[in-house]
Write an enzyme that holds these catalytic residues in place. Structure first.
Site, PDB file in Angstrom:
ATOM      1  N   GLU A 130       0.799  -1.237   0.000  1.00  0.00           N
ATOM      2  CA  GLU A 130       0.000   0.000   0.000  1.00  0.00           C
ATOM      3  C   GLU A 130       0.829   1.282   0.000  1.00  0.00           C
ATOM      4  O   GLU A 130       0.570   2.199   0.775  1.00  0.00           O
ATOM      5  CB  GLU A 130      -0.951  -0.015   1.210  1.00  0.00           C
ATOM      6  CG  GLU A 130      -1.893  -1.204   1.182  1.00  0.00           C
ATOM      7  CD  GLU A 130      -2.806  -1.303   2.400  1.00  0.00           C
ATOM      8  OE1 GLU A 130      -2.743  -0.435   3.281  1.00  0.00           O
ATOM      9  OE2 GLU A 130      -3.605  -2.263   2.460  1.00  0.00           O
ATOM     10  N   ASN A 139       2.027  -5.156  -3.121  1.00  0.00           N
ATOM     11  CA  ASN A 139       0.625  -5.461  -2.834  1.00  0.00           C
ATOM     12  C   ASN A 139      -0.152  -4.174  -2.571  1.00  0.00           C
ATOM     13  O   ASN A 139       0.325  -3.303  -1.837  1.00  0.00           O
ATOM     14  CB  ASN A 139       0.579  -6.354  -1.582  1.00  0.00           C
ATOM     15  CG  ASN A 139      -0.769  -6.981  -1.314  1.00  0.00           C
ATOM     16  OD1 ASN A 139      -1.312  -7.676  -2.164  1.00  0.00           O
ATOM     17  ND2 ASN A 139      -1.301  -6.744  -0.124  1.00  0.00           N
ATOM     18  N   HIS A 159     -10.637  -5.854  -2.469  1.00  0.00           N
ATOM     19  CA  HIS A 159     -11.713  -5.637  -1.494  1.00  0.00           C
ATOM     20  C   HIS A 159     -12.844  -4.901  -2.225  1.00  0.00           C
ATOM     21  O   HIS A 159     -12.716  -3.714  -2.513  1.00  0.00           O
ATOM     22  CB  HIS A 159     -11.228  -4.757  -0.339  1.00  0.00           C
ATOM     23  CG  HIS A 159     -10.116  -5.374   0.463  1.00  0.00           C
ATOM     24  ND1 HIS A 159     -10.291  -6.507   1.211  1.00  0.00           N
ATOM     25  CD2 HIS A 159      -8.827  -5.005   0.638  1.00  0.00           C
ATOM     26  CE1 HIS A 159      -9.155  -6.817   1.817  1.00  0.00           C
ATOM     27  NE2 HIS A 159      -8.249  -5.921   1.485  1.00  0.00           N
ATOM     28  N   GLU A 161      -6.340 -10.517  -1.198  1.00  0.00           N
ATOM     29  CA  GLU A 161      -7.179 -10.284  -0.006  1.00  0.00           C
ATOM     30  C   GLU A 161      -8.649 -10.230  -0.407  1.00  0.00           C
ATOM     31  O   GLU A 161      -9.406  -9.392   0.090  1.00  0.00           O
ATOM     32  CB  GLU A 161      -6.781  -8.964   0.689  1.00  0.00           C
ATOM     33  CG  GLU A 161      -5.350  -8.919   1.150  1.00  0.00           C
ATOM     34  CD  GLU A 161      -4.975  -7.618   1.861  1.00  0.00           C
ATOM     35  OE1 GLU A 161      -5.861  -6.902   2.354  1.00  0.00           O
ATOM     36  OE2 GLU A 161      -3.764  -7.312   1.898  1.00  0.00           O
ATOM     37  N   ASP A 207     -12.358 -10.084  -0.877  1.00  0.00           N
ATOM     38  CA  ASP A 207     -13.638 -10.154  -0.185  1.00  0.00           C
ATOM     39  C   ASP A 207     -14.602  -9.217  -0.900  1.00  0.00           C
ATOM     40  O   ASP A 207     -14.196  -8.202  -1.454  1.00  0.00           O
ATOM     41  CB  ASP A 207     -13.541  -9.882   1.333  1.00  0.00           C
ATOM     42  CG  ASP A 207     -12.864  -8.587   1.706  1.00  0.00           C
ATOM     43  OD1 ASP A 207     -12.623  -7.740   0.821  1.00  0.00           O
ATOM     44  OD2 ASP A 207     -12.576  -8.402   2.903  1.00  0.00           O
TER      45      ASP A 207
HETATM   46  O1  G2I Z   1      -7.208  -2.950   6.506  1.00  0.00           O
HETATM   47  C1  G2I Z   1      -7.657  -4.123   5.910  1.00  0.00           C
HETATM   48  C2  G2I Z   1      -6.585  -4.861   5.213  1.00  0.00           C
HETATM   49  C3  G2I Z   1      -6.061  -3.981   4.080  1.00  0.00           C
HETATM   50  N1  G2I Z   1      -4.951  -4.556   3.393  1.00  0.00           N
HETATM   51  C4  G2I Z   1      -3.849  -4.952   4.249  1.00  0.00           C
HETATM   52  C5  G2I Z   1      -4.305  -5.878   5.351  1.00  0.00           C
HETATM   53  O2  G2I Z   1      -3.239  -6.187   6.215  1.00  0.00           O
HETATM   54  C6  G2I Z   1      -5.424  -5.270   6.133  1.00  0.00           C
HETATM   55  O3  G2I Z   1      -5.800  -6.237   7.104  1.00  0.00           O
HETATM   56  C7  G2I Z   1      -6.329  -5.771   8.294  1.00  0.00           C
HETATM   57  C8  G2I Z   1      -6.483  -6.917   9.273  1.00  0.00           C
HETATM   58  O4  G2I Z   1      -7.334  -7.888   8.722  1.00  0.00           O
HETATM   59  C9  G2I Z   1      -7.056  -6.383  10.572  1.00  0.00           C
HETATM   60  O5  G2I Z   1      -7.071  -7.418  11.530  1.00  0.00           O
HETATM   61  O6  G2I Z   1      -5.483  -4.805   8.855  1.00  0.00           O
HETATM   62  C10 G2I Z   1      -6.081  -4.199   9.974  1.00  0.00           C
HETATM   63  C11 G2I Z   1      -5.235  -3.012  10.401  1.00  0.00           C
HETATM   64  O7  G2I Z   1      -4.972  -2.190   9.329  1.00  0.00           O
HETATM   65  C12 G2I Z   1      -6.214  -5.231  11.084  1.00  0.00           C
HETATM   66  O8  G2I Z   1      -6.843  -4.651  12.174  1.00  0.00           O
HETATM   67  C13 G2I Z   1      -6.116  -4.619  13.372  1.00  0.00           C
HETATM   68  C14 G2I Z   1      -6.818  -3.667  14.300  1.00  0.00           C
HETATM   69  O9  G2I Z   1      -6.814  -2.371  13.703  1.00  0.00           O
HETATM   70  C15 G2I Z   1      -6.098  -3.624  15.615  1.00  0.00           C
HETATM   71  O10 G2I Z   1      -6.793  -2.804  16.517  1.00  0.00           O
HETATM   72  C16 G2I Z   1      -5.948  -5.032  16.171  1.00  0.00           C
HETATM   73  O11 G2I Z   1      -5.160  -5.012  17.349  1.00  0.00           O
HETATM   74  O12 G2I Z   1      -6.034  -5.926  13.950  1.00  0.00           O
HETATM   75  C17 G2I Z   1      -5.290  -5.940  15.150  1.00  0.00           C
HETATM   76  C18 G2I Z   1      -5.152  -7.392  15.640  1.00  0.00           C
HETATM   77  O13 G2I Z   1      -6.426  -7.981  15.766  1.00  0.00           O
END
Ligand code: G2I
Length: 480
Positions: free
Chosen positions: A171, A213, A249, A278, A280
């Site tokens: 990103e 990515n 997404h 990713e 969805d």
């Molecule tokens: O933002 C959505 C996705 C966009 N592309 C890159 C991916 O890496 C990203 O994934 C998501 C995760 O699936 C989430 O799980 O990235 C988020 C953060 O940008 C993740 O969220 C984080 C929460 O913001 C935190 O508060 C939490 O501690 O997940 C953490 C672990 O559960």
């Protein structure tokens, strides 16, 4: 820099389950040129992974490691998927919570689970402006650049040989119409941070497919044009990029673009493979099912679209669960989108070429395990002088990473210089936590501001990577 340039999904050993699935369907397929069509429904895959394997592709999911204790979740994971991506466990904040202190426990669990079940692993992500550890917030310029390169090197070295594809940079392009880079602490270290990250990743794990990515690059638009220009430039200059990951997404406002397949194809035409990383899709019922089918068909139409990863298993596992964007509902029941995805995979398409012909050095068929040399015995003991330096080297055919420990003598240090000699043909390509003078032959490494002071008997570490053979002789340490 290591110049092994050819990468494909076939670079890592094919997992046994995938091999078996591939073998079992051979008789049911008829090859027509590069296109393979299903000759008999008897060979149709009954799971996503088996159906994707019919054309040499993986079908993966993002996995949150804490869900591996949920038997319902794991049952679907092991039955349906042939690749996993760490949801958060391999990000910078998770793997290096303090400077140069690495925590791999969660990431290792995922890799072990994958290996025990014949799945590949996609690594996510080595360098990203989000989910950085707190300590990077006070860094900028060379110190941040070196911290990032050290991170890339250490993590990719730790997982060397076990990751099928790495999202090296995630990103980095701006949303909106500029087509330029996103502002971030990493971007402010200089425009070349992305290529530096790719070079470090290649040096650390020469067998992994290295991906850029991003999201909102699935159709042709200013952002994807910016990424396209970067990939073209990297290819022209020999920067080691193998792949572009399209997050995919999709929502009601941002549906699967009409030119999805054409856009994937124009990237493939630059000489990289493409992966859907990713996926969805917000929605439900037949319209969601139709969108999933379109995405799968677009990938299967392109021989170098090597695999598809969905962003979780059940809707309730999703980072945006209210959009119900996945293939299984909260109870783990298959949704219409599951059926349409499976059907689209079973409808066949192009086969993924097993390997891509190398344009330079042929890649090694097996990745040699990293060899760690014990610290040289010739290191002068710290008690005799101001300081001592000991070097440990991880090397492979064509490159190495050296970690140097500086230990202060009884008076402590307020600055240090380490001198060593590289063997003929070796060149330093990246340095972290020190500033070097020279890149070949006799090379000096001097402290940076933050690590100049070392207490009596205490130590600090720096590192460098290079091409050729790593240092074998003694390193000397002295006050500047
Ligand atoms: O933002 C959505 C996705 C966009 N592309 C890159 C991916 O890496 C990203 O994934 C998501 C995760 O699936 C989430 O799980 O990235 C988020 C953060 O940008 C993740 O969220 C984080 C929460 O913001 C935190 O508060 C939490 O501690 O997940 C953490 C672990 O559960």
């Amino acid at each position: 820099m290591n110049q092994v340039s050819a990468r494909s999904s076939g670079r890592r050993t094919t997992p046994p389950r995938l091999r078996a699935a591939l073998a079992s369907i051979t008789t049911g397929l008829v090859a027509v040129g590069t296109t393979v069509v299903l000759a008999a429904s008897a060979s149709a895959g009954t799971t996503l992974g088996a159906a994707a394997a019919e054309t040499g592709r993986y079908f993966g999911t993002a996995v949150a490691v804490n869900r591996l204790s949920d038997s319902g979740y794991v049952g679907i994971l092991n039955r349906e998927f042939t690749s996993v991506t760490a949801d958060n466990e391999m990000k910078w904040d998770a793997t290096e919570p303090s400077p140069n202190q690495f925590t791999y426990t969660s990431g290792d669990k995922l890799v072990s689970h994958a290996e025990a079940n014949g799945m590949r692993v996609r690594g996510h992500a080595l360098a990203w402006h989000q989910q950085q550890p707190r300590w990077t917030a006070v860094l900028s310029g060379t110190a941040l650049r070196n911290a990032m390169l050290n991170h890339v090197t250490q993590v990719a070295t730790h997982y060397r040989g076990r990751i099928h594809a790495w999202n090296v940079v995630n990103e980095a392009f701006a949303d909106g119409g500029s087509g330029g880079r996103r502002d971030s602490n990493l971007q402010r270290t200089g425009d070349d941070w992305i290529e530096a990250a790719f070079r470090a990743a290649r040096a650390a794990d020469p067998g992994a497919t290295l991906c850029y990515n991003d999201y909102y690059i699935e159709g042709q638009n200013p952002k994807s044009n910016g990424v396209y220009a970067m990939v073209r430039d990297f290819k022209a200059r020999g920067v080691p990029i193998d792949c572009v990951g399209f997050q995919s997404h999709f929502t009601a406002q941002s549906p699967v673009p009409a030119d999805y397949q054409a856009n994937l194809q124009r990237f493939v035409d630059l000489g990289v493979e493409v992966q859907i990383t990713e996926l969805d899709i917000e929605g439900s019922g037949s319209s969601q099912a139709a969108s999933y089918s379109r995405v799968v068909r677009a990938c299967l139409a392109i021989s170098r679209c090597t695999g598809i990863t969905v962003s979780g298993i059940r809707d309730t596992d999703s980072w945006r669960s209210s959009a119900t964007p996945l293939l299984f509902d909260g109870n783990g029941t298959k949704k219409p989108a599951y059926a349409s995805t499976l059907d689209a995979l079973n409808a066949g398409g192009t086969t993924v070429p097993p390997t891509t012909p190398s344009t330079t050095t042929p890649p090694p068929t097996t990745t040699p395990p990293p060899t760690t040399t014990p610290p040289p015995t010739t290191t002068p003991p710290p008690g005799d002088g101001d300081c001592a330096a000991s070097v440990s080297v991880n090397s492979w055919s064509g490159g190495f990473v050296a970690t140097v420990k500086v230990t202060a003598g009884p008076a402590g240090l307020d600055g240090w210089v380490v001198d060593l000699t590289l063997p003929s043909g070796a060149t330093v390509t990246a340095v972290w936590s020190a500033q070097n003078t020279g890149t070949s032959g006799d090379v000096s490494f001097r402290n940076l501001g933050y690590n100049s002071a070392v207490g009596a008997g205490a130590g600090t570490e720096f590192g460098f990577q290079g091409t050729g053979n790593g240092p074998t002789g003694a390193a000397t340490c002295a006050r500047p």
